[in-house]
Design a protein around this motif. Sequence first.
Motif, short mmCIF file in Angstrom:
data_model
loop_
_atom_site.label_atom_id
_atom_site.label_comp_id
_atom_site.label_asym_id
_atom_site.label_seq_id
_atom_site.Cartn_x
_atom_site.Cartn_y
_atom_site.Cartn_z
N ASP A 118 0.98 -0.95 0.03
CA ASP A 118 -0.20 -0.03 -0.13
C ASP A 118 0.93 1.32 -0.09
OD1 ASP A 118 -2.28 -1.50 0.04
OD2 ASP A 118 -2.75 -1.29 2.29
N GLN A 119 2.10 1.30 0.87
CA GLN A 119 2.88 2.45 0.83
C GLN A 119 3.64 2.60 -0.43
OE1 GLN A 119 5.00 4.85 2.30
NE2 GLN A 119 2.93 5.09 3.48
N ARG A 121 2.18 1.97 -3.35
CA ARG A 121 1.39 2.59 -4.21
C ARG A 121 1.38 3.97 -3.98
NH1 ARG A 121 -1.44 -2.64 -3.94
NH2 ARG A 121 -2.15 -1.88 -1.96
N GLU A 122 1.36 4.52 -2.81
CA GLU A 122 1.43 5.94 -2.47
C GLU A 122 2.70 6.55 -3.00
OE1 GLU A 122 0.10 9.43 -0.83
OE2 GLU A 122 -1.08 7.67 -1.23
N LYS A 125 2.15 7.41 -6.77
CA LYS A 125 1.45 8.43 -6.97
C LYS A 125 2.29 9.75 -6.56
CE LYS A 125 -2.91 6.40 -5.37
NZ LYS A 125 -3.96 6.32 -4.16
N ALA A 138 7.25 9.76 2.76
CA ALA A 138 6.77 8.42 2.72
C ALA A 138 7.95 7.20 2.54
CB ALA A 138 6.20 8.43 1.19
#
Length: 241
Positions: A118-119, A121-122, A125, A138
């Motif tokens: 999930d990290q 994917r962030e 972005k 991040a």
Amino acid sequence: MLGRPQVGRALPTSQRAYDYAKERILEGILAGGELISEGTVADALGVSRTPVREAFLRLEAEGLLRLYPKRGAVVVPVSAKEVESVLETRELIESFAAEKVAAMGAEALGELVGELRDQLREQRKLRGAGEGKAFVAADQLFHQMIVAASDNPILLDLYAGLRDRQQRMGLYAVFHDDDRLRATNHQHVELVDLLERGDVAGYRTALRGHLRGTRAAALGRQDGRDRAVQDSSIHPSTGVD
């Protein structure tokens, strides 16, 4: 240019001055080798110089400023020695944490891997949006999640103590090298894959390569700033006016 900050008035004035100056140092707004004065910060905050002087003394104790009489302070550049020391410490902590994490049960490891993806994917972005500053945060969170999963609070506290130094190094490396965003994200993907497979030796090797890239990017940006400070006509002092 410092500008007038949006800060709460409930904080003590010296704390406001400390937070204001430190944030700008860590974000690279006040670069290594740059001279700042008590008056400049005092005017930006609308306060007297006395609390700013107190804030500068705290920042000097933390190794972020070097004080000079009647001139203010110089932002201490990130030295090659500091970069090496921080990254060596990171490698030791993160390698040990990965070994413990890989030994967790399949369910716990699978949950962590899902959170890490999930990290990732962030991060993609943020990379696509060119948000270098947010990407640094991040990046720090990604590695901290693995250390936290090792379930050693003392180790996590030690790792968290590196945060300020890592932030300065990360901002230098990312803001001045767009390719570093992509390389970092790809290396993170590799680390997660190795962790999922329980390949501790492969993880350690990949981590070393990942940190080597950070080292090269950070050190490549410090040489000029270090020379600028060494060539400066300002001379050190133990006091400040």
